[in-house]
Design an enzyme around this catalytic site. Structure first.
Site, PDB file in Angstrom:
ATOM      1  N   LYS A  46       0.810  -1.218   0.000  1.00  0.00           N
ATOM      2  CA  LYS A  46       0.000   0.000   0.000  1.00  0.00           C
ATOM      3  C   LYS A  46       0.841   1.264   0.000  1.00  0.00           C
ATOM      4  CE  LYS A  46      -3.985  -2.290   2.106  1.00  0.00           C
ATOM      5  NZ  LYS A  46      -3.494  -3.614   1.694  1.00  0.00           N
TER       6      LYS A  46
ATOM      7  N   GLU B 256      -1.184   6.583   8.630  1.00  0.00           N
ATOM      8  CA  GLU B 256      -1.887   7.519   7.756  1.00  0.00           C
ATOM      9  C   GLU B 256      -2.792   8.397   8.623  1.00  0.00           C
ATOM     10  OE1 GLU B 256      -3.439   6.211   3.618  1.00  0.00           O
ATOM     11  OE2 GLU B 256      -5.147   6.069   4.980  1.00  0.00           O
TER      12      GLU B 256
ATOM     13  N   HIS C 227     -13.316  -1.450  10.888  1.00  0.00           N
ATOM     14  CA  HIS C 227     -12.655  -1.419   9.580  1.00  0.00           C
ATOM     15  C   HIS C 227     -13.001  -2.608   8.703  1.00  0.00           C
ATOM     16  CE1 HIS C 227     -10.498   1.615  11.744  1.00  0.00           C
ATOM     17  NE2 HIS C 227      -9.876   0.731  12.489  1.00  0.00           N
TER      18      HIS C 227
ATOM     19  N   GLU D 242      -9.644   1.786  -4.110  1.00  0.00           N
ATOM     20  CA  GLU D 242     -10.490   2.253  -3.014  1.00  0.00           C
ATOM     21  C   GLU D 242     -10.217   3.722  -2.704  1.00  0.00           C
ATOM     22  OE1 GLU D 242     -10.890  -0.347   0.247  1.00  0.00           O
ATOM     23  OE2 GLU D 242     -10.860  -2.166  -0.976  1.00  0.00           O
TER      24      GLU D 242
ATOM     25  N   GLU E 179      -6.173   2.978  -1.384  1.00  0.00           N
ATOM     26  CA  GLU E 179      -5.344   1.812  -1.646  1.00  0.00           C
ATOM     27  C   GLU E 179      -5.885   1.064  -2.862  1.00  0.00           C
ATOM     28  OE1 GLU E 179      -5.952  -0.068   2.146  1.00  0.00           O
ATOM     29  OE2 GLU E 179      -7.370  -1.526   1.299  1.00  0.00           O
TER      30      GLU E 179
ATOM     31  N   ASN F 192      -6.574  -2.961  -4.076  1.00  0.00           N
ATOM     32  CA  ASN F 192      -6.595  -4.384  -3.744  1.00  0.00           C
ATOM     33  C   ASN F 192      -6.472  -5.152  -5.057  1.00  0.00           C
ATOM     34  OD1 ASN F 192      -6.941  -4.548  -0.831  1.00  0.00           O
ATOM     35  ND2 ASN F 192      -8.911  -3.559  -1.177  1.00  0.00           N
TER      36      ASN F 192
ATOM     37  N   GLU G 196     -16.781  -8.606  -1.794  1.00  0.00           N
ATOM     38  CA  GLU G 196     -18.028  -7.978  -2.210  1.00  0.00           C
ATOM     39  C   GLU G 196     -18.203  -7.911  -3.720  1.00  0.00           C
ATOM     40  OE1 GLU G 196     -15.000  -4.758  -1.118  1.00  0.00           O
ATOM     41  OE2 GLU G 196     -15.656  -6.707  -0.354  1.00  0.00           O
TER      42      GLU G 196
ATOM     43  N   ARG H  90     -22.794  -9.793   4.848  1.00  0.00           N
ATOM     44  CA  ARG H  90     -21.907 -10.878   5.259  1.00  0.00           C
ATOM     45  C   ARG H  90     -22.423 -11.460   6.574  1.00  0.00           C
ATOM     46  NH1 ARG H  90     -15.785  -8.567   4.108  1.00  0.00           N
ATOM     47  NH2 ARG H  90     -16.298  -7.279   2.295  1.00  0.00           N
TER      48      ARG H  90
ATOM     49  N   ARG I 230     -49.673 -28.543  45.511  1.00  0.00           N
ATOM     50  CA  ARG I 230     -48.374 -28.242  46.106  1.00  0.00           C
ATOM     51  C   ARG I 230     -47.933 -29.316  47.092  1.00  0.00           C
ATOM     52  NH1 ARG I 230     -44.856 -26.675  49.563  1.00  0.00           N
ATOM     53  NH2 ARG I 230     -46.288 -26.943  51.307  1.00  0.00           N
ATOM     54  N   ASP I 231     -48.422 -29.258  48.327  1.00  0.00           N
ATOM     55  CA  ASP I 231     -47.852 -30.102  49.361  1.00  0.00           C
ATOM     56  C   ASP I 231     -48.086 -31.587  49.116  1.00  0.00           C
ATOM     57  OD1 ASP I 231     -46.389 -30.585  51.588  1.00  0.00           O
ATOM     58  OD2 ASP I 231     -47.910 -30.002  53.039  1.00  0.00           O
TER      59      ASP I 231
ATOM     60  N   HIS J 217     -48.089 -33.297  46.186  1.00  0.00           N
ATOM     61  CA  HIS J 217     -47.054 -33.882  45.326  1.00  0.00           C
ATOM     62  C   HIS J 217     -45.650 -33.612  45.860  1.00  0.00           C
ATOM     63  CE1 HIS J 217     -45.551 -30.331  42.992  1.00  0.00           C
ATOM     64  NE2 HIS J 217     -46.773 -29.863  43.101  1.00  0.00           N
ATOM     65  N   GLN J 218     -45.494 -32.574  46.689  1.00  0.00           N
ATOM     66  CA  GLN J 218     -44.202 -32.401  47.355  1.00  0.00           C
ATOM     67  C   GLN J 218     -43.944 -33.570  48.287  1.00  0.00           C
ATOM     68  OE1 GLN J 218     -43.299 -28.549  49.095  1.00  0.00           O
ATOM     69  NE2 GLN J 218     -42.130 -29.485  50.736  1.00  0.00           N
TER      70      GLN J 218
ATOM     71  N   ASP K 146     -42.240 -19.943  60.522  1.00  0.00           N
ATOM     72  CA  ASP K 146     -40.800 -19.992  60.725  1.00  0.00           C
ATOM     73  C   ASP K 146     -40.448 -21.382  61.203  1.00  0.00           C
ATOM     74  OD1 ASP K 146     -38.089 -18.597  61.077  1.00  0.00           O
ATOM     75  OD2 ASP K 146     -38.418 -19.584  63.021  1.00  0.00           O
TER      76      ASP K 146
ATOM     77  N   LYS L  90     -49.755 -25.671  61.946  1.00  0.00           N
ATOM     78  CA  LYS L  90     -49.073 -26.392  60.864  1.00  0.00           C
ATOM     79  C   LYS L  90     -48.381 -27.615  61.461  1.00  0.00           C
ATOM     80  CE  LYS L  90     -45.421 -25.736  57.399  1.00  0.00           C
ATOM     81  NZ  LYS L  90     -46.042 -26.576  56.376  1.00  0.00           N
TER      82      LYS L  90
ATOM     83  N   HIS M 108     -53.444 -27.747  59.470  1.00  0.00           N
ATOM     84  CA  HIS M 108     -52.730 -28.501  58.436  1.00  0.00           C
ATOM     85  C   HIS M 108     -52.055 -29.702  59.088  1.00  0.00           C
ATOM     86  CE1 HIS M 108     -49.810 -29.228  55.127  1.00  0.00           C
ATOM     87  NE2 HIS M 108     -48.934 -29.417  56.115  1.00  0.00           N
TER      88      HIS M 108
ATOM     89  N   HIS N 156     -50.277 -33.968  58.112  1.00  0.00           N
ATOM     90  CA  HIS N 156     -49.907 -35.026  57.177  1.00  0.00           C
ATOM     91  C   HIS N 156     -50.459 -36.342  57.716  1.00  0.00           C
ATOM     92  CE1 HIS N 156     -46.890 -32.830  54.610  1.00  0.00           C
ATOM     93  NE2 HIS N 156     -47.043 -31.978  55.619  1.00  0.00           N
TER      94      HIS N 156
ATOM     95  N   THR O  28     -38.886 -27.380  57.054  1.00  0.00           N
ATOM     96  CA  THR O  28     -37.866 -26.771  56.199  1.00  0.00           C
ATOM     97  C   THR O  28     -37.689 -25.289  56.538  1.00  0.00           C
ATOM     98  OG1 THR O  28     -38.525 -28.257  54.422  1.00  0.00           O
ATOM     99  CG2 THR O  28     -37.162 -26.396  53.813  1.00  0.00           C
TER     100      THR O  28
END
Length: 1135
Positions: free
Chosen positions: A112, A198, A232, A272, A286, A288, A294, A339, A533-534, A536-537, A640, A703, A733, A735, A868
């Site tokens: 160049k 340049e 660039h 270019e 320059e 090419n 392109e 591209r 919930r409970d 199937h838990q 709690d 509970k 509640h 079990h 828990t």
């Protein structure tokens, strides 16, 4: 022969084949599977001893292969050796035609700096610059000397192109690093490290002219606008240049021809220019001397095949022979080339590598595709240019061409690697581009181009999940075996239309206080269904999926409309949904509310622990409750795990502030009917209830997590509570572990409770809740009638009975309840989990020992409330004792030397609060060993969490679509990897598909995948198997690591950089390490270069983020790394 690879090699072969020429390919050892290898008539391995780029730069090997195989001509393509004077000379010496200019012309234009000198000699306007600089001092003299051009300047590689070896320099201290990086990058890409400097022109248009010469005459094929650039590198090119005045166009084109004629240029090339859009003054930049990436847009608007033209000129044809007379040349319409690269626009365009899983190309009128190794299964390597394909659209107007190329990009499907398609679409849609007004600063000046919609890639992610399951088995933790073959039984018809006169209507219209009063005033017995919930838990490890709940939701909405509430969220369901089911718990809540608008929802809130297992900052708890209420939660059962009042009060306040019904729960243990068990006696529970009443809760709950409430104790406790709190609703509640659950709940209702928990019969019993059908039948037709239609209940029960078979992999194997729960006091869900774990670990014969160990562990902890997360502490300690053959006395005597589970240590430190009676000493001190104790509420001293900052970080790591407001409570478990697996059927989710099996997956309304599993391939050298599917009638395959194979076990993965540790420096992109500039122990400055990477021939320097000392270096020069592989660890020091 094409001395190149990929797309340009294929382009050359196609042009040559159309001219009846035989074609020859060369390929590096890394390119053995590349498409260009078998697009040629012959293909030869080149320089196997050399690296992936060096192989293509080896001129002696190229010439040897050409001579050995009687090659007549070599086409260099673009990049690599396309501007190599040495290759051109070697061809001349070997009697081989070089398809391009001769060596003298290459020497003048390929360098160049020589091209600049020639342009000046022939009167072309040129930007001030240097010849090839030999030293940094020489460059500084040009920039900073008495006649210097000053900053900014641009450092450029003297040879090559494509944006390689170019850096803009704004400050003196950047110059040396820029020169070094450009030299290194140019040497790697082009085999020549010469650079020049340049003056930088800040806002020009980039206009280039396509020329063709035959050694005597030169013509131009008009110009292209290449102004849309990033770092660039050209991104989008247009021919002809829009909005270019005709006189300016002709001046530029004529200058290009004049310069080429000055050396009697032969073959194709590009001249270019930079164009000042304000003055329309152009400057030579320059030449090419080769074909350009392109070139397609010029071909499309002129109708001239440039590669064929190159080949024919190299064969001796003149421009006249080809009919190329300037006066006959013209353009028609517009062409736009995009591209497509494997650059990730969401990661600063870091090149991505990997395997192409899906390639579905666009097509249609006006669309041209040029690609290299782009097909399903192709590997994108880190050594070469990141371009996958060029998409070129042609139409009569620029606007139409833009629409066509946009459509083609949207239509294209490339999966497996990230691409720049979202970025290209933003460019093409931008009004500046559409108007044809882009300069080289267009991308830099429009940051909105970097804002991209999240691309879901849903089908490929789901296929990856299915393929992984096929190769490695189910990924759902805890699954043993496969789902039972079931026929899901849906209710034949919906019950009568749901009423809007229930408790949900009262709550929405009049608020929590009115809700509580309506519950208390209700004459009949009320039920809360825990099936969602409970239940199937407790029975199925919390693994029931959202889809299976939503299927029965409309029927539940109508059949259970008279209930107090549905317990459907919170507790372990939040964590399990994220970690094991790959579902969003917030979406689960939202969808349930959509389908059940008329029944209050109830959740389990662990006080100051929310739905987690540790303490959180107070603002997190408040924000969580606020968000849960927003998404549809009504009743917050706040408890709690130690009945620690300070923790309870935080949850109560947060739930109340959110606008929810506050149901304060007292966790039950012991036996109030047994005078010998006096720690948790009646007075203990009554005192807690008084304190909760003083906190103005709406509902009082007992509970009973383990099912310890016997009918006699139930009557004693509930009667006493009712006497002291005549106007407050009481909810109970339990079990059914002992088998007394139904009897105890009947006793509770008879003693004055307003609500009890139950679940549909097929999900009841054992460690779950008591049978809803039994309780409802007992009170049917009486004053306490539960308001449940038994026929409707029967239909829902049949559904859950059939669905439960799908979850057979999570059944614990428990056959019945057991009265010994009164001895060990293990909570229901934990009882199931421990039983399941004992069987899985081959400890079924020690089940009795485990239960006794749990009893002993409870005593060691101080005989505590167990729910828990406190129950987990006792369970962890029990398993620790069994595994290490420790007795209760052994633990007391050896506590100072044992390595206890973390949960046990943190419990004794006070992370869960303070149990009744305090912590047992000296055991506490022996276990904590001076680590410090927390006094008071654990979260009281925590700094507020910056929720906005965390949300931004989660969106950065994942996406706004995949992260809801409060997922940060379990943010480490968020995973985008498998996409929306909730769309899969439960059988496919839990078990591998069988060959020939076909399933449908509804991605959304109107979009359905039909997936058929075909076969699985053999193990490859990378430890992977290829899984073959038919998707919507098209073949698709996914490569999956076989984690069970010895090959996979031998693969050593590099450690990854910790994302939140600034001292952990990871690779910003996949690539090769070309330089390590530090050693362990080195003291480094902020911004000092530590490691240099090369990916897709683009170098990146990884710099120190701060001053510090290098503690670890994990790579060496020549290593190949993946994105975020750990490179260096730095410890920060003062400057």
């Amino acid at each position: 022969m094409a001395a190149n690879r990929g797309e340009i090699a294929i382009r050359i072969f196609r042009a040559a084949t159309e001219l009846d020429m035989n074609t020859v390919a060369v390929y590096s050892k890394e390119d053995i599977r590349a498409v260009h290898r078998y697009k040629a008539d012959e293909a030869y391995l080149i320089a196997p001893e050399k690296g992936p780029v060096a192989a293509y730069l080896s001129i002696p090997d190229l010439i040897r292969i050409a001579i050995d195989n009687k090659v007549d001509a070599i086409h260099p393509g673009y990049g690599f050796l396309s501007e190599s004077v040495e290759l051109s000379r070697a061809c001349e010496e070997a009697g081989i035609v070089f398809v391009g200019p001769n060596s003298k012309q290459l020497s003048r234009f390929g360098d160049k700096t020589q091209a600049r000198a020639l342009a000046l000699e022939h009167g072309l306007p040129v930007v001030p610059g240097t010849d090839a600089v030999q030293s940094v001092e020489e460059a500084r003299e040009f920039v900073e000397g008495p006649n210097g051009c000053n900053y900014p300047v641009i450092v450029k590689a003297s040879m090559g192109g494509g944006g390689r070896g170019m850096r803009i320099v704004h400050k003196p201290e950047q110059l040396e690093e820029a020169i070094n990086r450009c030299r290194s990058e140019a040497l790697a890409a082009f085999g020549d490290g010469a650079v020049f400097v340049e003056r930088f022109v800040p806002r020009p248009r980039h206009i280039e002219v396509q020329i063709v010469g035959d050694g005597t005459d030169v013509v131009h094929l008009f110009e292209r606008d290449c102004s849309v650039q990033r770092r660039h590198q050209k991104v989008v090119e247009i021919a002809p240049a829009p909005k270019l005045p005709e006189d300016v166009r002709m001046n530029i084109c004529n200058d290009a021809v004049r310069l080429a004629k000055a050396i009697n240029y032969s073959n194709a090339g590009t001249v270019e220019f930079l164009l000042d859009p304000e003055t329309n003054q152009h400057y030579f930049m320059e030449v090419n001397p080769r074909i350009q990436v392109e070139h397609t847009v010029t071909e499309q608007v002129t109708g001239i095949d440039l590669v064929q033209t190159q080949l024919r000129i190299a064969s001796g044809a003149s421009l006249a022979d080809l009919g190329l007379k300037q006066e006959n040349l013209s353009t028609r319409g517009y062409a736009i080339q995009c591209r497509i690269t494997t650059e990730d626009p969401l990661n600063d365009f870091a090149p991505d590598t990997g395997r192409i899983d899906v390639w579905r190309p666009a097509g249609g009128f006006g669309i041209r595709l040029d690609s290299g190794s782009l097909h399903p299964g192709a590997r994108v390597l880190p050594y070469y240019d990141s371009m996958l394909m060029k998409v070129t659209a042609t139409s009569a107007t620029l606007d139409d061409a833009s629409r066509k190329v946009r459509r083609a990009l949207v239509e294209s499907r490339i999966r497996g690697v990230k691409t720049n398609i979202p970025f290209l679409l933003n460019v093409l849609r931008h009004p500046v581009f559409v108007a044809g007004d882009c300069t080289t600063r267009f991308i830099e000046e429009n940051p909105e181009l970097m804002e991209f919609p999240h691309r879901r890639n849903r089908a490929n992610k789901l296929l990856r999940y299915l393929a992984d399951s096929i190769v490695n088995g189910t990924s759902v933790v805890g699954a043993q075996g496969e789902p039972a073959p079931v026929q899901v039984i849906m209710p034949e018809k919906l019950p009568n239309k749901s009423s809007n006169k229930g408790f949900k209507n009262i709550l929405d219209r009049q608020g929590p206080e009115a809700f509580a009063k309506a519950v208390r005033d209700h004459e009949g017995a009320l039920l809360m269904d825990t099936t969602w919930r409970d239940a199937h838990q407790s029975l199925l490890a919390t693994r029931v999926r959202t889809n299976d709940i939503l299927k029965i939701a409309p029927h539940t909405s109508q059949a259970f409309q008279n209930m107090y509430s549905l317990e459907n969220w919170g507790g372990a369901t939040f964590d399990v949904a994220l970690r094991f089911l790959h579902e969003c718990p917030w979406e689960r809540l939202e969808h349930m509310r959509e389908l059940v608008p008329n029944i209050p929802f109830q959740m389990l809130l662990r006080g100051a622990n929310a739905v987690g297992y540790t303490a959180y900052a107070d603002n997190v708890i408040y924000k969580f409750c606020e968000t849960a209420h927003k998404y549809g939660m009504d009743v917050f059962r706040v408890f709690d795990s130690l009945n620690y009042m300070d923790n309870l009060l935080l949850g109560i306040d947060a739930a109340g502030a959110a606008g929810g019904v506050v149901e304060a729960a007292i966790c039950y243990t012991g036996d109030v009917s047994d005078p010998k068990k006096d720690k948790y006696n009646l007075d203990y529970y009554l005192e807690l209830a008084r304190r909760l009443s003083d906190a103005n809760v709406h509902v009082l709950c007992i509970k009973d997590m383990a099912g310890l409430l016997k009918p006699k104790a139930t009557k004693t406790l509930i009667s006493a509570l009712r006497r002291e709190h005549p106007t407050m609703p009481i909810h109970v509640h339990t079990h059914d572990t002992s088998g007394l659950g139904v009897a105890s709940m009947i006793a509770a209702l008879d003693a004055g409770a307003d609500v009890v928990d139950a679940c549909v019969d097929s999900m009841s019993g054992m460690t779950s809740q008591p049978s809803m059908g039994a309780i409802a039948s007992h009170f049917a037709g009486t004053q306490k009638d539960c308001g449940v239609d038994l026929d409707h209940l029967r239909e829902i029960n049949e559904y859950w009975e059939s669905i439960r078979g799908l979850y057979a992999p999570f059944e614990s194997g428990q056959k019945s309840g057991s009265f010994d729960v009164f001895e060990h006091e293990i909570p229901g869900g934990q009882y199931t989990n421990l039983h399941f774990q004992a069987n899985s670990l081959g400890l079924a014969s020690q089940w009795r020992s485990i239960k006794l160990a749990y009893k002993a562990a409870n005593r060691l902890c101080g005989d505590i409330i167990k729910v828990t997360p406190s129950s987990k502490v006792v369970g962890d300690l029990a398993q620790f004792m069994v595994q290490n053959h420790l007795s209760e006395e052994d633990v007391r005597e050896r506590a100072e030397t044992l390595s206890f589970p973390r949960s046990v240590v943190e419990y004794f430190q006070g992370y869960l609060g303070t149990p009744k009676g305090g912590f047992p000493e000296p055991l506490r001190s022996k276990i904590t060993r001076g680590q410090g104790h927390i006094e008071g509420r654990p979260g009281a001293g925590m700094e507020p969490m910056d929720l906005d900052a965390l949300r931004v970080e989660l969106h950065r790591k994942h996406s706004e679509e995949s992260v809801q407001h409060l997922d940060h409570l379990a943010h480490e478990h968020i995973s985008d990897g498998f996409g929306q697996v909730s769309r899969l059927g439960t059988k496919e989710f839990l078990a591998p598909m069988k060959p020939g099996e076909e399933v449908t997956v509804d991605l959304e309304n109107g979009k359905t995948l039909l997936v058929k599993y075909l076969a699985t391939g053999d193990l490859n050298e990378e430890g992977e198997r290829q899984v073959f599917f038919d998707v919507n009638g098209m073949p698709r395959s996914i490569f999956v690591p076989d984690r069970k194979s010895s090959a996979a076990a031998e693969l050593v993965a590099r450690p990854k950089a910790k994302k939140h540790d600034p001292g952990h420096l990871g690779a910003p992109m996949p690539g090769a390490v070309v330089g390590v500039n530090v050693r362990v122990g080195d003291v480094v400055k902020a911004n000092q270069s530590l490691v240099v990477l090369n990916a897709m021939k683009m170098e990146t320097s990884v710099a120190a983020p701060f001053a510090g000392v290098v503690r670890e270096v994990h790579v060496a020069s020549g290593d190949t790394v993946s994105g975020q592989d750990l490179l260096v660890v730095i410890e920060k020091t003062d400057e």
